[in-house]
Design a protein around this motif. Structure first.
Motif, PDB file in Angstrom:
ATOM      1  N   GLU A  12       5.539 -60.365 -27.943  1.00 32.80           N
ATOM      2  CA  GLU A  12       4.457 -61.354 -27.977  1.00 32.80           C
ATOM      3  C   GLU A  12       4.833 -62.529 -28.876  1.00 32.80           C
ATOM      4  N   GLU A  13       5.393 -62.241 -30.045  1.00 33.27           N
ATOM      5  CA  GLU A  13       5.806 -63.298 -30.961  1.00 33.27           C
ATOM      6  C   GLU A  13       6.902 -64.169 -30.337  1.00 33.27           C
ATOM      7  N   PHE A  14       7.818 -63.541 -29.622  1.00 34.29           N
ATOM      8  CA  PHE A  14       8.886 -64.283 -28.941  1.00 34.29           C
ATOM      9  C   PHE A  14       8.291 -65.240 -27.904  1.00 34.29           C
ATOM     10  N   GLY A  15       7.318 -64.775 -27.137  1.00 33.14           N
ATOM     11  CA  GLY A  15       6.648 -65.634 -26.156  1.00 33.14           C
ATOM     12  C   GLY A  15       5.945 -66.810 -26.818  1.00 33.14           C
ATOM     13  N   ASN A  16       5.265 -66.544 -27.941  1.00 32.60           N
ATOM     14  CA  ASN A  16       4.599 -67.624 -28.682  1.00 32.60           C
ATOM     15  C   ASN A  16       5.613 -68.655 -29.176  1.00 32.60           C
TER      16      ASN A  16
END
Length: 173
Positions: free
Chosen positions: A51-55
């Protein structure tokens, strides 16, 4: 991310191998429960990291868009400045008669007639004065244009060159 899975698989294999070699009756179940708990924690961490990578990817895309828009704006601004400098430099080099023609106050025929009049009569007046003498331009308009022309010539400090914008605004990311 692949290395996390490989390490996870190695840990699981090592714990299972250790439990088999140890051979205790309650130990395999405890080890299996501990492994399941560790797997769940790792899956949760992996989901958070994904999720952090997508953000982060969406933020980078937004920043690239803003950078591209800013680079285009700066390129337009530099182009406008170069055009203004070129126009000002051209206006400073032009004669008052050329200025009057550029502004549409007199036409080429009228200037040619004024030049012919000067040559034929030996009149020492400048061409723009002859234009006014012949009635092609009102004297007050000529005075105003002459004053403006002199003001531009006096304040004619034109920058040598406007720096070109950096090419490839997206290459920095």
């Amino acid at each position: 991310m692949d290395i996390v899975y490989i390490l996870l698989a190695c840990c699981v294999a090592a714990v299972l191998l250790y439990a088999r070699l140890r051979g205790g009756a309650g130990a395999p179940r405890l080890a299996e429960a501990a492994l399941e708990r560790d797997i769940q924690l790792m899956e949760l961490r992996l989901a958070n990291l994904t999720e952090e990578f997508g953000n982060l990817q969406s933020r980078v895309a937004a920043m690239r868009g803003r950078l591209h828009a800013h680079a285009e704006h700066e390129a337009d601004r530099a182009r406008q400045l170069r055009d203004a400098v070129t126009q000002t430099a051209t206006e400073l080099r032009e004669s008052l008669t050329d200025r009057l023609m550029r502004k549409g106050l007199v036409d080429a025929d009228q200037v040619a007639k004024a030049e012919a009049y000067r040559r034929n009569t030996g009149n020492p007046l400048p061409p723009e004065e002859v234009l006014a003498l012949l009635g092609f331009i009102p004297p007050d308009v000529l005075r105003a244009e002459r004053d403006e022309h002199r003001r531009q010539a006096k304040g004619g400090a034109v920058p040598e060159e406007v720096p070109a914008p950096a090419e490839g605004g997206e290459g920095a990311a």
